[in-house]
Design a protein around this motif. Structure first.
Motif, PDB file in Angstrom:
ATOM      1  N   THR A 101      -3.378  12.671  -1.405  1.00 31.68           N
ATOM      2  CA  THR A 101      -2.177  13.158  -0.727  1.00 31.68           C
ATOM      3  C   THR A 101      -0.923  12.560  -1.354  1.00 31.68           C
ATOM      4  OG1 THR A 101      -3.413  13.418   1.341  1.00 31.68           O
ATOM      5  CG2 THR A 101      -1.012  13.326   1.502  1.00 31.68           C
ATOM      6  N   PHE A 102      -0.976  11.281  -1.690  1.00 35.37           N
ATOM      7  CA  PHE A 102       0.167  10.632  -2.329  1.00 35.37           C
ATOM      8  C   PHE A 102       0.517  11.339  -3.641  1.00 35.37           C
ATOM      9  CE2 PHE A 102       2.135   7.574  -5.172  1.00 35.37           C
ATOM     10  CZ  PHE A 102       3.085   6.971  -4.369  1.00 35.37           C
ATOM     11  N   VAL A 103      -0.479  11.639  -4.446  1.00 36.05           N
ATOM     12  CA  VAL A 103      -0.227  12.319  -5.723  1.00 36.05           C
ATOM     13  C   VAL A 103       0.290  13.731  -5.474  1.00 36.05           C
ATOM     14  CG1 VAL A 103      -1.310  13.175  -7.849  1.00 36.05           C
ATOM     15  CG2 VAL A 103      -1.866  10.891  -6.984  1.00 36.05           C
ATOM     16  N   ILE A 134      -0.163   6.111 -12.168  1.00 40.42           N
ATOM     17  CA  ILE A 134      -0.821   7.421 -12.287  1.00 40.42           C
ATOM     18  C   ILE A 134       0.197   8.548 -12.241  1.00 40.42           C
ATOM     19  CG2 ILE A 134      -2.391   9.027 -11.119  1.00 40.42           C
ATOM     20  CD1 ILE A 134      -4.100   6.616 -10.330  1.00 40.42           C
ATOM     21  N   THR A 135       1.101   8.530 -11.257  1.00 36.50           N
ATOM     22  CA  THR A 135       2.073   9.615 -11.166  1.00 36.50           C
ATOM     23  C   THR A 135       3.056   9.594 -12.335  1.00 36.50           C
ATOM     24  OG1 THR A 135       3.419   8.257  -9.662  1.00 36.50           O
ATOM     25  CG2 THR A 135       1.889   9.833  -8.664  1.00 36.50           C
ATOM     26  N   TRP A 156      -6.706  -0.418  -5.285  1.00 42.79           N
ATOM     27  CA  TRP A 156      -6.641   0.888  -5.928  1.00 42.79           C
ATOM     28  C   TRP A 156      -5.756   1.878  -5.180  1.00 42.79           C
ATOM     29  CZ3 TRP A 156      -8.104   0.194 -10.557  1.00 42.79           C
ATOM     30  CH2 TRP A 156      -9.058  -0.791 -10.847  1.00 42.79           C
ATOM     31  N   SER A 157      -5.175   1.456  -4.069  1.00 40.61           N
ATOM     32  CA  SER A 157      -4.294   2.353  -3.321  1.00 40.61           C
ATOM     33  C   SER A 157      -2.924   1.718  -3.113  1.00 40.61           C
ATOM     34  CB  SER A 157      -4.920   2.725  -1.973  1.00 40.61           C
ATOM     35  OG  SER A 157      -5.264   1.573  -1.220  1.00 40.61           O
ATOM     36  N   THR A 158      -2.480   0.945  -4.094  1.00 40.28           N
ATOM     37  CA  THR A 158      -1.165   0.329  -4.015  1.00 40.28           C
ATOM     38  C   THR A 158      -0.105   1.228  -4.640  1.00 40.28           C
ATOM     39  OG1 THR A 158      -1.421  -0.816  -6.130  1.00 40.28           O
ATOM     40  CG2 THR A 158      -2.167  -1.987  -4.141  1.00 40.28           C
ATOM     41  N   GLU A 159       1.139   0.951  -4.279  1.00 46.41           N
ATOM     42  CA  GLU A 159       2.255   1.675  -4.893  1.00 46.41           C
ATOM     43  C   GLU A 159       2.271   1.465  -6.404  1.00 46.41           C
ATOM     44  OE1 GLU A 159       5.804   0.362  -3.003  1.00 46.41           O
ATOM     45  OE2 GLU A 159       5.338   1.318  -1.079  1.00 46.41           O
ATOM     46  N   GLU A 160       1.882   0.262  -6.846  1.00 50.35           N
ATOM     47  CA  GLU A 160       1.908  -0.022  -8.274  1.00 50.35           C
ATOM     48  C   GLU A 160       0.905   0.853  -9.028  1.00 50.35           C
ATOM     49  OE1 GLU A 160       1.588  -3.796 -11.384  1.00 50.35           O
ATOM     50  OE2 GLU A 160       0.807  -4.005  -9.351  1.00 50.35           O
ATOM     51  N   GLN A 199       0.829  -1.192   0.000  1.00 47.11           N
ATOM     52  CA  GLN A 199       0.000   0.000   0.000  1.00 47.11           C
ATOM     53  C   GLN A 199       0.874   1.257   0.000  1.00 47.11           C
ATOM     54  OE1 GLN A 199      -3.791   0.392   0.462  1.00 47.11           O
ATOM     55  NE2 GLN A 199      -3.385  -1.439  -0.766  1.00 47.11           N
ATOM     56  N   ILE A 200       0.323   2.330  -0.541  1.00 53.70           N
ATOM     57  CA  ILE A 200       1.043   3.599  -0.543  1.00 53.70           C
ATOM     58  C   ILE A 200       1.208   4.128   0.879  1.00 53.70           C
ATOM     59  CG2 ILE A 200       0.376   4.312  -2.862  1.00 53.70           C
ATOM     60  CD1 ILE A 200      -1.831   6.055  -1.548  1.00 53.70           C
ATOM     61  N   ARG A 201       2.237   4.931   1.062  1.00 58.01           N
ATOM     62  CA  ARG A 201       2.457   5.635   2.330  1.00 58.01           C
ATOM     63  C   ARG A 201       2.619   7.116   2.037  1.00 58.01           C
ATOM     64  NH1 ARG A 201       6.420   1.762   6.011  1.00 58.01           N
ATOM     65  NH2 ARG A 201       5.169  -0.150   5.795  1.00 58.01           N
ATOM     66  N   THR A 202       2.134   7.934   2.947  1.00 63.84           N
ATOM     67  CA  THR A 202       2.238   9.380   2.793  1.00 63.84           C
ATOM     68  C   THR A 202       2.952   9.973   4.002  1.00 63.84           C
ATOM     69  OG1 THR A 202       0.040   9.660   3.791  1.00 63.84           O
ATOM     70  CG2 THR A 202       0.156   9.508   1.387  1.00 63.84           C
ATOM     71  N   GLY A 203       3.230  11.256   3.923  1.00 69.30           N
ATOM     72  CA  GLY A 203       3.904  11.941   5.023  1.00 69.30           C
ATOM     73  C   GLY A 203       5.362  12.211   4.759  1.00 69.30           C
TER      74      GLY A 203
END
Length: 322
Positions: free
Chosen positions: A101-103, A312-313, A303-307, A35-39
């Motif tokens: 937030t990740f984007v 998208i990014t 839909w919220s994975t790093e992959e 999963q993605i991480r933010t911060g």
């Protein structure tokens, strides 16, 4: 513009999901990890920013709002307009905060925009007009928020993906949208119905469904089958030209809310006009944006994975930082 929490989208769930052709698509695992991480990067949040004031059905003012996330990095940031899903009934700008937030931390000012829905008597044309107003507002206030508003992409999920696709294909010349991300959005509402079982089709073709109201307008007694031409006019594929901006599509192979063929129809139309279009199909993934409504929080995880967010990014970087 907050919807009544008791007013939920009208959902018909397919008992089985017909596979779509993947010969022009990229099939990837629908795994939910990592999963993605933010911060990692600081982000400044501007919430409840009124970008335009409309009038409701009674003539009262209807302030339309957006939430803007701007990374705390040097220089003006390209703009990504995020459009939440909600079955043409909801447009909750607070949705998908971690993904947004990740984007943003990847170097984009992400504006989550509420748009009018059937709850305010709106049609798809009104929703598209709202997105246009949001883009113009951000462009006019670019210096205030630190935006590079000459570089704009639109990213939507489900009903938001449908509106994003319409903005990308039918945009007026002053919007200047450079890229579109369509996650499991509808395209052709009649062909959408075709992918369901006969009894499910009857439910989808009832007069006055949310989809019918979003096409025909409030108070309609029509079903989607009663005016095929009007439904065809609401299909983003109708407006594709060789000048349409690049698209990135995603769909889950097990999506029983919006059948996978819907993104394929638009993807194919784009390719036929020589437009750059990439479609990812996530094996086994379901419909993510309504996971809470469906009582299936796990449906959102692929839909919220790093992959997926990396695709998208990467796409945004190619078209907004060129």
């Amino acid at each position: 513009m907050n919807a009544d929490p008791q007013q939920l989208p009208e959902l018909v769930l397919a008992r089985s999901v017909a596979p779509s052709d993947t010969s022009t698509s990229i099939v990837v695992s629908g795994a939910s990890e990592p999963q993605i991480r933010t911060g990692v990067v600081g982000v400044t949040a501007h919430t409840d920013v009124v970008y335009v004031t409309r009038q409701d059905a009674d003539g009262a003012d209807l302030p339309m709002r957006l939430d803007l996330l701007v990374p705390q990095t040097p220089g003006p940031q390209p703009v990504v307009i995020f459009l939440p899903g909600g079955g043409f009934v909801l447009a909750n700008k607070e949705a998908a905060l971690q993904r947004r937030t990740f984007v943003a931390e990847a170097g984009y000012a992400v504006a989550s925009v509420e748009y009018r829905t059937v709850l305010t008597g709106a049609t798809y044309r009104d929703a598209v007009a709202d997105v246009g107003s949001a883009i113009r507002f951000l462009r006019a206030h670019a210096a205030e928020f630190g935006l590079d508003a000459a570089n704009v992409a639109v990213w939507g999920e489900s009903a938001g993906g449908y509106v994003a696709s319409l903005v990308g294909t039918s945009q007026t010349t002053d919007l200047g949208v450079r890229a579109v991300v369509n996650q499991f959005g509808v395209s052709n509402l009649l062909k959408f119905v075709d992918d369901f079982a006969p009894d499910e089709q009857q439910a989808l073709l009832r007069p006055g469904t949310a989809a019918a109201r979003f096409v025909f307008g409030p108070g309609t007694n029509l079903s989607l089958a009663d005016d095929p031409e009007a439904v065809a006019a609401a299909d983003p594929a109708r407006y594709v030209t060789d000048q349409t901006p690049p698209f990135l599509h995603f769909h889950g192979s097990a999506d029983n809310v919006v059948p996978p063929r819907q993104s394929l129809l638009l993807h194919t139309a784009l390719l036929e006009h020589g437009v750059e279009s990439t479609r990812y199909v996530l094996t086994g993934a379901r419909h993510g944006d309504l996971s809470a409504v469906l009582g299936d929080p796990a449906a959102a995880l692929p839909w919220s994975t790093e992959e997926v967010l990396g695709y998208i990014t990467g796409f945004l970087g190619k078209h907004l930082h060129a």
